[in-house]
Design a protein around this motif. Structure first.
Motif, mmCIF file in Angstrom:
data_model
loop_
_atom_site.group_PDB
_atom_site.id
_atom_site.type_symbol
_atom_site.label_atom_id
_atom_site.label_comp_id
_atom_site.label_asym_id
_atom_site.label_seq_id
_atom_site.Cartn_x
_atom_site.Cartn_y
_atom_site.Cartn_z
ATOM 1 N N VAL A 352 -13.754 -4.828 7.981
ATOM 2 C CA VAL A 352 -12.428 -4.430 8.464
ATOM 3 C C VAL A 352 -11.427 -5.565 8.281
ATOM 4 N N GLN A 353 -11.831 -6.794 8.560
ATOM 5 C CA GLN A 353 -10.937 -7.941 8.381
ATOM 6 C C GLN A 353 -10.596 -8.154 6.908
ATOM 7 N N VAL A 354 -11.554 -7.938 6.037
ATOM 8 C CA VAL A 354 -11.286 -8.071 4.600
ATOM 9 C C VAL A 354 -10.267 -7.028 4.164
ATOM 10 N N MET A 355 -10.447 -5.787 4.592
ATOM 11 C CA MET A 355 -9.500 -4.736 4.229
ATOM 12 C C MET A 355 -8.109 -5.042 4.766
ATOM 13 N N GLU A 356 -8.024 -5.541 5.985
ATOM 14 C CA GLU A 356 -6.724 -5.897 6.550
ATOM 15 C C GLU A 356 -6.073 -7.040 5.787
ATOM 16 N N ARG A 357 -6.853 -8.003 5.364
ATOM 17 C CA ARG A 357 -6.317 -9.130 4.594
ATOM 18 C C ARG A 357 -5.726 -8.627 3.272
ATOM 19 N N ILE A 358 -6.425 -7.723 2.610
ATOM 20 C CA ILE A 358 -5.923 -7.181 1.346
ATOM 21 C C ILE A 358 -4.604 -6.452 1.572
ATOM 22 N N LYS A 359 -4.519 -5.669 2.635
ATOM 23 C CA LYS A 359 -3.301 -4.898 2.900
ATOM 24 C C LYS A 359 -2.146 -5.794 3.326
ATOM 25 N N LYS A 360 -2.406 -6.750 4.188
ATOM 26 C CA LYS A 360 -1.327 -7.580 4.732
ATOM 27 C C LYS A 360 -0.775 -8.581 3.731
ATOM 28 N N THR A 361 -1.520 -8.876 2.672
ATOM 29 C CA THR A 361 -1.028 -9.817 1.666
ATOM 30 C C THR A 361 -0.531 -9.115 0.410
ATOM 31 N N ALA A 362 -0.502 -7.788 0.412
ATOM 32 C CA ALA A 362 -0.026 -7.044 -0.761
ATOM 33 C C ALA A 362 1.467 -7.255 -0.955
ATOM 34 N N ARG A 363 1.918 -7.107 -2.197
ATOM 35 C CA ARG A 363 3.343 -7.239 -2.518
ATOM 36 C C ARG A 363 4.057 -5.939 -2.186
ATOM 37 N N GLN A 364 4.978 -6.015 -1.246
ATOM 38 C CA GLN A 364 5.728 -4.833 -0.851
ATOM 39 C C GLN A 364 6.708 -4.441 -1.952
ATOM 40 N N PRO A 365 6.902 -3.136 -2.174
ATOM 41 C CA PRO A 365 7.943 -2.714 -3.111
ATOM 42 C C PRO A 365 9.301 -3.220 -2.652
ATOM 43 N N GLN A 366 10.148 -3.567 -3.592
ATOM 44 C CA GLN A 366 11.452 -4.136 -3.257
ATOM 45 C C GLN A 366 12.257 -3.181 -2.382
ATOM 46 N N GLY A 367 12.773 -3.728 -1.299
ATOM 47 C CA GLY A 367 13.604 -2.938 -0.404
ATOM 48 C C GLY A 367 12.842 -2.034 0.533
ATOM 49 N N ARG A 368 11.512 -2.166 0.568
ATOM 50 C CA ARG A 368 10.719 -1.309 1.434
ATOM 51 C C ARG A 368 9.908 -2.142 2.416
ATOM 52 N N SER A 369 9.460 -1.506 3.448
ATOM 53 C CA SER A 369 8.532 -2.116 4.380
ATOM 54 C C SER A 369 7.613 -1.023 4.891
ATOM 55 N N GLY A 370 6.519 -1.406 5.508
ATOM 56 C CA GLY A 370 5.584 -0.405 5.983
ATOM 57 C C GLY A 370 4.710 0.119 4.873
ATOM 58 N N ARG A 371 4.344 1.380 4.958
ATOM 59 C CA ARG A 371 3.348 1.971 4.068
ATOM 60 C C ARG A 371 3.982 3.055 3.201
ATOM 61 N N ASP A 372 3.903 2.881 1.910
ATOM 62 C CA ASP A 372 4.463 3.830 0.963
ATOM 63 C C ASP A 372 3.442 4.931 0.681
ATOM 64 N N PHE A 373 3.923 6.134 0.435
ATOM 65 C CA PHE A 373 3.056 7.290 0.244
ATOM 66 C C PHE A 373 2.181 7.163 -1.003
ATOM 67 N N HIS A 374 2.664 6.480 -2.048
ATOM 68 C CA HIS A 374 1.922 6.397 -3.306
ATOM 69 C C HIS A 374 1.276 5.041 -3.564
#
Length: 449
Positions: A352-374
């Motif tokens: 679970v910690q590994v999965m969270e690390r991957i998600k929290k360090t991902a590059r967010q799409p420009q001008g967005r925050s949170g979780r994108d549908f695609h």
């Protein structure tokens, strides 16, 4: 009597538009685990029936003008990443169509079992799909230092053949291809019991919302998570011509297709596909379960033909035509490779910690925050995943960020005309009032002079 300023405030209050937000729709959620996955443990891999090969196997030499350093490898800056580790010591299970014994695995390919043919061990790949996937994860080349390498070139591959479109049979008098939800569940438990730290699943089983669930598969991914394996799964391809039923796309306000095991988001890291320009690939299946994205088009990998020694950037499909290597199937191994790098560098982290690390360090799409549908939380960022300091991993528990599962529709543009009219009218009124006040004072001065 109210003052002019109070009157203006009243007008402004009345002119404020009412903003209505589009509510986030309610999505079907996976059922609770209702099957004991440990009952699948301890059984040697074997097909559920006799399948016969009725299609030609992929041939070697399908690559042409191969780009040894594909855009995905360059954009994710793996040359920089390998300074921090190469995934040495990690075992990555590839549950797929098997993996051929390509020399660029240099002795790091291990047989994991075969659910398609009773005389196989997982290291035969008639379709070529699993070999391409495994090459993106862990191919090495000690000769061409600047050439193509997998994401984690020091990791080992556990090859498990679970499906094949080249093998067919009959179930209930209906023609079928080798591989189903039950064999996939068995393969996941098998990979977990073999101590695979990462399990790559690039195959997808699609259904419609609220249709039949797969309790064995649901339980298998929970079993993997609870026994220290990170399951990385493809989001699925829209209009998939290979019969996986992922034909209809999803919208944030309407789900038509539910992919498994991607749907079991609590226990799975789900991967969408990006195009070269950074936008979601046209084929990537969206959904509230998508966690991150990775390059999904124009791939280079190992030539999947039996006995091949080189690279390939195209494959021969059933119609005999050459096609580029595209799909969420090939975005997924990019993330699996990064997970292997993270697990090697931070062995104390739980799945679970590994999965969270991957998600929290991902590059967010420009001008967005949170979780994108695609694309979920954005494109996987290997350098950040290996170097970022996360407070929660240091025993500090900050308040969790507020994350929406989809993009919330922006509020309708406010109609500012009433406010503008009110402000202009009030301004004129105040101006007239001020001028009147000045005129009265001037008249008084004249009378007293």
């Amino acid at each position: 009597m109210r003052s002019p300023i109070a009157a203006v405030a009243s007008v402004i209050a009345l002119a404020q538009p009412t903003v209505e937000f589009t509510p986030v729709p309610s999505y079907p959620t996976p059922p609770p685990v209702s099957f004991d996955a440990s009952s699948l443990s301890g059984h040697p891999p074997a097909p559920d029936q006799t399948y016969q090969r009725d299609k030609e196997c992929v041939k070697a030499g399908s690559g042409a003008s191969v780009e040894a350093r594909p855009w995905g490898q360059m954009d994710l800056n793996f040359e920089q990443v390998w300074r921090f580790g190469r995934g040495d010591g990690q075992l990555v299970a590839v549950i797929d169509t098997g993996v051929n014994k390509h020399p660029r695995f240099d002795g790091r390919l291990r047989a994991g079992g075969d659910y398609v043919s009773s005389d196989g061990d997982g290291t035969t790949d008639c379709d070529g799909h699993g070999t391409l996937v495994a090459g993106i994860i862990a191919a090495n080349d000690e000769v061409e230092k600047e050439g193509f390498k997998g994401v984690a070139p020091g990791a080992r591959i556990l090859a498990i053949r679970q499906s094949s479109k080249a093998y067919g049979g009959q179930k209930n008098n209906t023609p079928v291809r080798a591989g189903d939800h039950l064999s996939l569940a068995k393969a996941i438990v098998r990979a977990t019991d073999e101590k695979a730290g990462v399990i790559n699943i690039s195959s997808v089983i699609c259904t419609t919302p609220n249709s039949k669930d797969w309790p064995e598969l649901r339980a298998a991914v929970r079993y993997a998570r609870d026994h220290n394996s990170v399951v990385v799964a493809a989001a699925g391809n829209v209009n998939d011509k290979e019969g996986s039923n992922c034909r209809n796309g999803n919208r944030p306000d309407a789900l038509a297709t539910v992919p498994s095991p991607a749907w079991y988001d609590e226990d799975v890291l789900t991967v969408g596909a990006l195009d070269k320009d950074g936008s979601p690939a046209s084929f990537t299946l969206g959904g509230p379960w998508v966690d991150v994205a990775a390059p999904g088009t124009q791939h280079t990998s190992l030539d999947p033909g039996d006995g091949a020694k080189g690279l390939a950037n195209r494959v021969v499909e059933a119609d005999g035509q050459l096609y580029s290597i595209n799909g969420t199937s090939f975005a997924t191994p990019y993330v699996s490779g990064v997970v292997a790098l993270v697990r090697a560098r931070y062995p104390q982290l739980s799945p679970v910690q590994v999965m969270e690390r991957i998600k929290k360090t991902a590059r967010q799409p420009q001008g967005r925050s949170g979780r994108d549908f695609h694309v979920g939380y954005g494109m996987v960022d290997p350098v950040a995943a290996l170097t970022a300091v996360l407070p929660e991993e240091q025993g500090i528990n900050p308040l969790p960020p507020v994350r929406s599962t989809v993009d919330i529709a922006a509020p309708a543009p406010a109609d500012t005309r009433p406010l503008t009219v009110a402000l202009v009218g009030s301004g004129i009124g105040l101006g007239v009032l001020a001028l009147t006040h000045l005129a009265v004072r001037a008249l008084r001065r004249r009378r007293t002079a």
